[in-house]
Design a protein around this motif. Sequence first.
Motif, PDB file in Angstrom:
ATOM      1  N   ARG A 256      39.133 -31.663 -21.520  1.00 29.12           N
ATOM      2  CA  ARG A 256      39.667 -32.902 -20.966  1.00 29.12           C
ATOM      3  C   ARG A 256      40.577 -33.639 -21.937  1.00 29.12           C
ATOM      4  N   ARG A 257      40.475 -33.377 -23.226  1.00 27.65           N
ATOM      5  CA  ARG A 257      41.305 -34.060 -24.217  1.00 27.65           C
ATOM      6  C   ARG A 257      42.738 -33.552 -24.236  1.00 27.65           C
ATOM      7  N   GLU A 258      42.937 -32.279 -23.965  1.00 27.79           N
ATOM      8  CA  GLU A 258      44.260 -31.657 -23.931  1.00 27.79           C
ATOM      9  C   GLU A 258      45.053 -31.879 -25.214  1.00 27.79           C
ATOM     10  N   LYS A 259      44.461 -31.545 -26.333  1.00 24.81           N
ATOM     11  CA  LYS A 259      45.149 -31.618 -27.623  1.00 24.81           C
ATOM     12  C   LYS A 259      45.074 -30.250 -28.284  1.00 24.81           C
ATOM     13  N   LEU A 260      45.231 -30.211 -29.597  1.00 25.40           N
ATOM     14  CA  LEU A 260      45.241 -28.952 -30.334  1.00 25.40           C
ATOM     15  C   LEU A 260      43.932 -28.177 -30.158  1.00 25.40           C
ATOM     16  N   GLU A 261      42.811 -28.902 -30.120  1.00 20.25           N
ATOM     17  CA  GLU A 261      41.509 -28.237 -29.947  1.00 20.25           C
ATOM     18  C   GLU A 261      41.479 -27.436 -28.649  1.00 20.25           C
ATOM     19  N   ASN A 262      42.132 -27.972 -27.640  1.00 18.11           N
ATOM     20  CA  ASN A 262      42.214 -27.308 -26.342  1.00 18.11           C
ATOM     21  C   ASN A 262      42.893 -25.955 -26.479  1.00 18.11           C
ATOM     22  N   LEU A 263      44.027 -25.919 -27.177  1.00 19.51           N
ATOM     23  CA  LEU A 263      44.755 -24.662 -27.361  1.00 19.51           C
ATOM     24  C   LEU A 263      43.950 -23.655 -28.168  1.00 19.51           C
ATOM     25  N   VAL A 264      43.291 -24.129 -29.216  1.00 21.70           N
ATOM     26  CA  VAL A 264      42.511 -23.234 -30.070  1.00 21.70           C
ATOM     27  C   VAL A 264      41.328 -22.666 -29.302  1.00 21.70           C
ATOM     28  N   THR A 265      40.630 -23.508 -28.535  1.00 16.21           N
ATOM     29  CA  THR A 265      39.445 -23.064 -27.804  1.00 16.21           C
ATOM     30  C   THR A 265      39.790 -22.062 -26.711  1.00 16.21           C
ATOM     31  N   THR A 266      40.871 -22.283 -26.006  1.00 20.21           N
ATOM     32  CA  THR A 266      41.238 -21.349 -24.939  1.00 20.21           C
ATOM     33  C   THR A 266      41.902 -20.098 -25.484  1.00 20.21           C
ATOM     34  N   GLY A 267      42.329 -20.139 -26.748  1.00 15.92           N
ATOM     35  CA  GLY A 267      42.945 -18.965 -27.366  1.00 15.92           C
ATOM     36  C   GLY A 267      44.358 -18.736 -26.908  1.00 15.92           C
ATOM     37  N   MET A 268      45.040 -19.794 -26.518  1.00 11.10           N
ATOM     38  CA  MET A 268      46.400 -19.654 -26.010  1.00 11.10           C
ATOM     39  C   MET A 268      47.426 -20.039 -27.077  1.00 11.10           C
ATOM     40  N   LEU A 269      47.242 -19.534 -28.259  1.00  8.69           N
ATOM     41  CA  LEU A 269      48.184 -19.768 -29.340  1.00  8.69           C
ATOM     42  C   LEU A 269      49.152 -18.593 -29.413  1.00  8.69           C
ATOM     43  N   GLU A 270      50.366 -18.861 -29.849  1.00 12.06           N
ATOM     44  CA  GLU A 270      51.350 -17.801 -29.974  1.00 12.06           C
ATOM     45  C   GLU A 270      51.077 -17.004 -31.240  1.00 12.06           C
ATOM     46  N   GLY A 271      51.472 -15.769 -31.220  1.00 13.49           N
ATOM     47  CA  GLY A 271      51.309 -14.930 -32.398  1.00 13.49           C
ATOM     48  C   GLY A 271      50.816 -13.558 -32.022  1.00 13.49           C
ATOM     49  N   LYS A 272      50.721 -12.711 -33.028  1.00 17.11           N
ATOM     50  CA  LYS A 272      50.309 -11.329 -32.827  1.00 17.11           C
ATOM     51  C   LYS A 272      48.796 -11.234 -32.966  1.00 17.11           C
ATOM     52  N   ARG A 273      48.182 -10.467 -32.085  1.00 14.35           N
ATOM     53  CA  ARG A 273      46.737 -10.243 -32.165  1.00 14.35           C
ATOM     54  C   ARG A 273      46.463  -9.082 -33.104  1.00 14.35           C
ATOM     55  N   SER A 274      45.316  -9.106 -33.728  1.00 11.43           N
ATOM     56  CA  SER A 274      44.972  -8.049 -34.678  1.00 11.43           C
ATOM     57  C   SER A 274      44.620  -6.758 -33.937  1.00 11.43           C
ATOM     58  N   ARG A 275      44.596  -5.667 -34.688  1.00  8.58           N
ATOM     59  CA  ARG A 275      44.272  -4.362 -34.120  1.00  8.58           C
ATOM     60  C   ARG A 275      42.789  -4.278 -33.802  1.00  8.58           C
ATOM     61  N   GLY A 276      42.460  -3.335 -32.934  1.00 13.27           N
ATOM     62  CA  GLY A 276      41.069  -3.060 -32.634  1.00 13.27           C
ATOM     63  C   GLY A 276      40.546  -3.875 -31.459  1.00 13.27           C
ATOM     64  N   LYS A 277      39.242  -3.753 -31.240  1.00  7.72           N
ATOM     65  CA  LYS A 277      38.613  -4.473 -30.142  1.00  7.72           C
ATOM     66  C   LYS A 277      38.670  -5.966 -30.427  1.00  7.72           C
ATOM     67  N   GLN A 278      39.119  -6.719 -29.459  1.00  4.20           N
ATOM     68  CA  GLN A 278      39.257  -8.155 -29.640  1.00  4.20           C
ATOM     69  C   GLN A 278      37.907  -8.838 -29.490  1.00  4.20           C
ATOM     70  N   ARG A 279      37.709  -9.894 -30.263  1.00  4.10           N
ATOM     71  CA  ARG A 279      36.468 -10.652 -30.203  1.00  4.10           C
ATOM     72  C   ARG A 279      36.391 -11.424 -28.899  1.00  4.10           C
ATOM     73  N   GLU A 280      35.189 -11.618 -28.426  1.00  2.00           N
ATOM     74  CA  GLU A 280      35.005 -12.370 -27.188  1.00  2.00           C
ATOM     75  C   GLU A 280      35.317 -13.837 -27.434  1.00  2.00           C
ATOM     76  N   LYS A 281      35.983 -14.452 -26.480  1.00  2.06           N
ATOM     77  CA  LYS A 281      36.319 -15.864 -26.590  1.00  2.06           C
ATOM     78  C   LYS A 281      35.163 -16.690 -26.045  1.00  2.06           C
ATOM     79  N   LEU A 282      35.062 -17.913 -26.511  1.00  2.00           N
ATOM     80  CA  LEU A 282      34.023 -18.830 -26.057  1.00  2.00           C
ATOM     81  C   LEU A 282      34.102 -19.024 -24.547  1.00  2.00           C
ATOM     82  N   ILE A 283      35.294 -19.185 -24.030  1.00  2.00           N
ATOM     83  CA  ILE A 283      35.472 -19.431 -22.600  1.00  2.00           C
ATOM     84  C   ILE A 283      34.985 -18.264 -21.757  1.00  2.00           C
ATOM     85  N   GLU A 284      35.161 -17.039 -22.247  1.00  2.00           N
ATOM     86  CA  GLU A 284      34.707 -15.866 -21.487  1.00  2.00           C
ATOM     87  C   GLU A 284      33.189 -15.853 -21.372  1.00  2.00           C
TER      88      GLU A 284
END
Length: 160
Positions: A96-124
Amino acid sequence: MKTVLTNKNISIRTRRRALECYIEPILMYGCEAWTISKQTQKKLEATEMWFLRRMLRISGTAKKTNDTVLEEAHTTRLLISKIRKRQATFFGHVMRREKLENLVTTGMLEGKRSRGKQREKLIEGLADWLKAGKSLEAIEATKDRKKWRTMIANAVEQGT
């Protein structure tokens, strides 16, 4: 706290209450940001049972099932649902705050993901627990507080 929690002169209800007030907050410190895998869940459940066995003075070699221990303690497994509830309320607050924490928690940041199996996100993990289907449905539900609270209450009631 060992002397209080293992004292047989104190009722089991009072000892469980002491466990909930003094030990569980230390155990659950920062749990709002955890991603709970099946392995982590098993460890947390084992820890919960270890506390109950210590309170009832049941040795590690005693052949008593977890169900028997839970019956003796007049309780059920509550630790995982408490953690999930705290995670869900915190997640709703962050969304509900819609600030930086929101982007970090949902994992919607730009950039390259690391190799291998991706870690589960909190939202999932929360979407699975809340039976919200997709994570986007859970994110949309956080906008309406009443709907979000009823989703959390239903998930806690089901005890999953």
